[in-house]
Design a protein around this motif. Structure first.
Motif, PDB file in Angstrom:
ATOM      1  N   GLU A   1       0.829  -1.195   0.000  1.00 35.08           N
ATOM      2  CA  GLU A   1       0.000   0.000   0.000  1.00 35.08           C
ATOM      3  C   GLU A   1       0.871   1.255   0.000  1.00 35.08           C
ATOM      4  O   GLU A   1       1.840   1.362   0.749  1.00 35.08           O
ATOM      5  CB  GLU A   1      -0.904   0.017   1.235  1.00 35.08           C
ATOM      6  CG  GLU A   1      -1.841  -1.162   1.304  1.00 35.08           C
ATOM      7  CD  GLU A   1      -1.208  -2.405   1.932  1.00 35.08           C
ATOM      8  OE1 GLU A   1      -1.939  -3.375   2.144  1.00 35.08           O
ATOM      9  OE2 GLU A   1       0.005  -2.397   2.185  1.00 35.08           O
TER      10      GLU A   1
ATOM     11  N   LEU B   1       2.021   5.168   0.687  1.00 43.16           N
ATOM     12  CA  LEU B   1       1.891   6.064   1.821  1.00 43.16           C
ATOM     13  C   LEU B   1       1.484   7.451   1.355  1.00 43.16           C
ATOM     14  O   LEU B   1       1.868   7.905   0.286  1.00 43.16           O
ATOM     15  CB  LEU B   1       3.225   6.186   2.569  1.00 43.16           C
ATOM     16  CG  LEU B   1       3.779   4.912   3.217  1.00 43.16           C
ATOM     17  CD1 LEU B   1       5.072   5.260   3.936  1.00 43.16           C
ATOM     18  CD2 LEU B   1       2.787   4.312   4.165  1.00 43.16           C
TER      19      LEU B   1
ATOM     20  N   ASP C   1       2.083  10.038   6.284  1.00 46.73           N
ATOM     21  CA  ASP C   1       2.686   8.774   6.664  1.00 46.73           C
ATOM     22  C   ASP C   1       4.202   8.828   6.493  1.00 46.73           C
ATOM     23  O   ASP C   1       4.959   8.326   7.323  1.00 46.73           O
ATOM     24  CB  ASP C   1       2.129   7.634   5.813  1.00 46.73           C
ATOM     25  CG  ASP C   1       0.641   7.428   6.021  1.00 46.73           C
ATOM     26  OD1 ASP C   1       0.231   7.339   7.182  1.00 46.73           O
ATOM     27  OD2 ASP C   1      -0.088   7.371   5.014  1.00 46.73           O
TER      28      ASP C   1
ATOM     29  N   ALA D   1       7.072   8.371   9.201  1.00 40.58           N
ATOM     30  CA  ALA D   1       8.053   7.313   8.993  1.00 40.58           C
ATOM     31  C   ALA D   1       9.468   7.802   9.184  1.00 40.58           C
ATOM     32  O   ALA D   1      10.350   7.031   9.523  1.00 40.58           O
ATOM     33  CB  ALA D   1       7.902   6.725   7.590  1.00 40.58           C
TER      34      ALA D   1
ATOM     35  N   ARG E   1      10.037   5.101   4.357  1.00 43.23           N
ATOM     36  CA  ARG E   1       9.206   4.415   5.335  1.00 43.23           C
ATOM     37  C   ARG E   1      10.094   3.698   6.354  1.00 43.23           C
ATOM     38  O   ARG E   1      10.986   2.946   5.981  1.00 43.23           O
ATOM     39  CB  ARG E   1       8.328   3.407   4.596  1.00 43.23           C
ATOM     40  CG  ARG E   1       7.131   2.881   5.348  1.00 43.23           C
ATOM     41  CD  ARG E   1       6.251   2.060   4.404  1.00 43.23           C
ATOM     42  NE  ARG E   1       4.949   1.795   4.985  1.00 43.23           N
ATOM     43  CZ  ARG E   1       3.968   1.148   4.362  1.00 43.23           C
ATOM     44  NH1 ARG E   1       4.153   0.711   3.132  1.00 43.23           N
ATOM     45  NH2 ARG E   1       2.815   0.932   4.961  1.00 43.23           N
TER      46      ARG E   1
ATOM     47  N   PHE F   1      10.003   1.127   9.652  1.00 41.97           N
ATOM     48  CA  PHE F   1       9.153   0.169  10.354  1.00 41.97           C
ATOM     49  C   PHE F   1       9.701  -0.050  11.762  1.00 41.97           C
ATOM     50  O   PHE F   1      10.809  -0.533  11.940  1.00 41.97           O
ATOM     51  CB  PHE F   1       9.106  -1.164   9.596  1.00 41.97           C
ATOM     52  CG  PHE F   1       8.395  -1.071   8.277  1.00 41.97           C
ATOM     53  CD1 PHE F   1       7.026  -1.232   8.191  1.00 41.97           C
ATOM     54  CD2 PHE F   1       9.113  -0.802   7.107  1.00 41.97           C
ATOM     55  CE1 PHE F   1       6.369  -1.134   6.971  1.00 41.97           C
ATOM     56  CE2 PHE F   1       8.468  -0.716   5.883  1.00 41.97           C
ATOM     57  CZ  PHE F   1       7.090  -0.871   5.817  1.00 41.97           C
TER      58      PHE F   1
ATOM     59  N   ASN G   1       8.077  -1.962  13.954  1.00 42.01           N
ATOM     60  CA  ASN G   1       7.567  -3.267  14.367  1.00 42.01           C
ATOM     61  C   ASN G   1       8.204  -4.339  13.483  1.00 42.01           C
ATOM     62  O   ASN G   1       8.039  -4.316  12.263  1.00 42.01           O
ATOM     63  CB  ASN G   1       6.040  -3.273  14.223  1.00 42.01           C
ATOM     64  CG  ASN G   1       5.401  -4.546  14.722  1.00 42.01           C
ATOM     65  OD1 ASN G   1       5.886  -5.635  14.461  1.00 42.01           O
ATOM     66  ND2 ASN G   1       4.297  -4.400  15.442  1.00 42.01           N
TER      67      ASN G   1
ATOM     68  N   THR H   1       3.731  -5.138  10.542  1.00 38.60           N
ATOM     69  CA  THR H   1       2.272  -5.217  10.582  1.00 38.60           C
ATOM     70  C   THR H   1       1.589  -4.086   9.808  1.00 38.60           C
ATOM     71  O   THR H   1       0.384  -4.166   9.566  1.00 38.60           O
ATOM     72  CB  THR H   1       1.781  -5.208  12.038  1.00 38.60           C
ATOM     73  OG1 THR H   1       2.344  -4.081  12.728  1.00 38.60           O
ATOM     74  CG2 THR H   1       2.212  -6.481  12.756  1.00 38.60           C
ATOM     75  N   ASP H   2       2.348  -3.069   9.419  1.00 37.20           N
ATOM     76  CA  ASP H   2       1.770  -2.007   8.584  1.00 37.20           C
ATOM     77  C   ASP H   2       1.677  -2.423   7.124  1.00 37.20           C
ATOM     78  O   ASP H   2       1.168  -1.658   6.292  1.00 37.20           O
ATOM     79  CB  ASP H   2       2.607  -0.727   8.695  1.00 37.20           C
ATOM     80  CG  ASP H   2       2.513  -0.090  10.073  1.00 37.20           C
ATOM     81  OD1 ASP H   2       1.523  -0.368  10.772  1.00 37.20           O
ATOM     82  OD2 ASP H   2       3.422   0.664  10.437  1.00 37.20           O
TER      83      ASP H   2
ATOM     84  N   SER I   1       0.537  -5.540   4.311  1.00 38.79           N
ATOM     85  CA  SER I   1      -0.335  -6.699   4.169  1.00 38.79           C
ATOM     86  C   SER I   1       0.468  -7.990   4.315  1.00 38.79           C
ATOM     87  O   SER I   1       1.644  -8.055   3.938  1.00 38.79           O
ATOM     88  CB  SER I   1      -1.027  -6.682   2.800  1.00 38.79           C
ATOM     89  OG  SER I   1      -1.839  -5.531   2.674  1.00 38.79           O
TER      90      SER I   1
ATOM     91  N   ARG J   1       4.860  -9.210   3.448  1.00 36.56           N
ATOM     92  CA  ARG J   1       5.849  -9.088   4.523  1.00 36.56           C
ATOM     93  C   ARG J   1       7.129  -9.870   4.261  1.00 36.56           C
ATOM     94  O   ARG J   1       8.228  -9.414   4.588  1.00 36.56           O
ATOM     95  CB  ARG J   1       5.222  -9.526   5.851  1.00 36.56           C
ATOM     96  CG  ARG J   1       4.119  -8.585   6.320  1.00 36.56           C
ATOM     97  CD  ARG J   1       3.410  -9.128   7.546  1.00 36.56           C
ATOM     98  NE  ARG J   1       2.232  -8.315   7.862  1.00 36.56           N
ATOM     99  CZ  ARG J   1       1.301  -8.653   8.736  1.00 36.56           C
ATOM    100  NH1 ARG J   1       1.403  -9.807   9.396  1.00 36.56           N
ATOM    101  NH2 ARG J   1       0.269  -7.868   8.951  1.00 36.56           N
TER     102      ARG J   1
END
Length: 359
Positions: free
Chosen positions: A4, A6, A10, A14, A128, A130, A132, A136-137, A139, A143
């Motif tokens: 997806e 940003l 976002d 980020a 971007r 991350f 986590n 998890t941001d 799909s 991943r």
């Protein structure tokens, strides 16, 4: 199908959420220096300080026409050998043009008369970040591609011949574990203000005699985690690896173990999966991730894996012990430093558990 995209807000988030300046510096002196040393610079200059980064204060510098990132030593007294931002700049300059993506260094300054200590300025990469390790941001079906990209880059880093990029003297080749164990043990023991921990004391005593046979030397990052990378806004592609403060010449399996430690790291300490089953999350298993690195680095497997994990949990615990010391001294640069300091005993316990798994 691409991940997806940003929006602008976002991307702003980020880039590690820059906010109020906590470690002040002389903005006028900095602006004058940039006018003399940064090509194309034109003020006025405004500053914000990033929330990320535990050791070296990091700032977003904005002008009407451009944005930059500044990294500096923290103000106040620091432990000998720590916070060497000039080493960060050197390794990024050396890796420019290699298969390891880095931000372009625009200027380096070791004159304390400008802002009080060493600093460097690099381009700001819009992308971007991350926080986590489960991504998890993104799909579920996308991943694994992000994990594959991280794996590709760390294997690529370890494949760079140090002398070929001018880093043949970036550290001492050989005996990496002995030297690192001595360094972090000494830093832990010397910081009396931060106190002692029985689990750390046990590791200080055990690690020197547990080093596996064999030796290798490569450029190692030292803090290779998903939140120390900027990814493309819409693709599983790393645009820049950040935070090279702990980089040196070292053992590639130590560096990879630190990275793969995410599979066992509680997510509230640093980016980790906390023992969750990665496969339902769309991620490779720990064994598959190790096998992928081995394939890329020409290995048939990794013996003594538990030692490498014990060493890296110990090393990270020693780093957090240093953060605890900076909190107590009042010169911690990060708003989350107190939380990191509080996590130190848990990391020390995880290190001891990994040590006990070796027996």
């Amino acid at each position: 199908m691409l991940p997806e995209p940003l929006g602008a807000s976002d991307i702003e988030q980020a880039n590690k959420g820059a906010g109020a300046v906590r470690a002040a510096l002389d903005e006028a002196a900095l602006s004058d220096w940039m006018a003399q040393h940064i090509a194309g610079f034109s003020g006025p200059l405004t500053l914000a300080q990033f929330n990320g980064g535990q050791s070296n204060p990091t700032y977003r510098l904005s002008t009407p026409d451009a944005r930059y990132v500044l990294r500096r030593k923290p103000p106040g007294a620091v432990l000998k050998g720590a916070h060497d931002v000039l080493r960060e700049a050197r390794v990024q300059q050396a890796l420019a043009g290699s298969d390891v993506p880095v931000a372009r260094i625009l200027g380096v300054c070791s004159d304390p008369a400008i802002i009080g200590n060493d600093f460097y300025i690099m381009e700001m990469i819009e992308g971007r970040v991350f926080w986590n390790a489960g991504f998890t941001d993104v799909s579920v079906e996308h991943r694994a591609a992000y994990f594959d990209e991280m794996n590709r880059i760390i294997a690529g880093l370890h494949g760079v011949e140090p002398a070929s990029v001018g880093l043949g003297n970036y550290g001492r080749p050989g005996n990496y574990f002995a030297r690192q164990i001595a360094r972090w043990s000494r830093q832990y023991l010397d910081d009396e203000l931060a106190g002692r921990d029985e689990n750390m004391d046990a590791l200080v005593a055990w690690l020197p005699g547990a080093i596996p046979p064999g030796d290798e030397t490569a450029i190692v990052h030292g803090d290779f985690r998903c939140d120390n990378m900027i990814f493309h806004p819409t693709q599983p592609r790393v645009l820049a690896v950040l935070d090279w403060e702990l980089s040196t010449l070292g053992h590639p399996l130590a560096d990879f173990a630190y990275h793969a430690m995410m599979y066992r790291m509680p997510p509230d300490i640093v980016a980790g999966l906390g023992g969750a089953d990665p496969v339902p999350l769309g991620l490779p298993s720990e064994a598959d991730y190790i096998a992928l690195y081995c394939q890329r680095s020409g290995r048939t497997g990794i013996d003594n894996w538990d030692f490498y994990l014990a060493f890296q949990f110990f090393r990270l615990a020693a780093i957090f012990h240093g953060i605890k010391g900076r909190v107590l001294r009042g010169n911690a640069s990060n708003a989350q430093a107190q939380q990191r300091a509080g996590a130190f005993p848990r990391l020390a316990r995880l290190a001891r558990e990994a040590m006990e798994a070796c027996s």
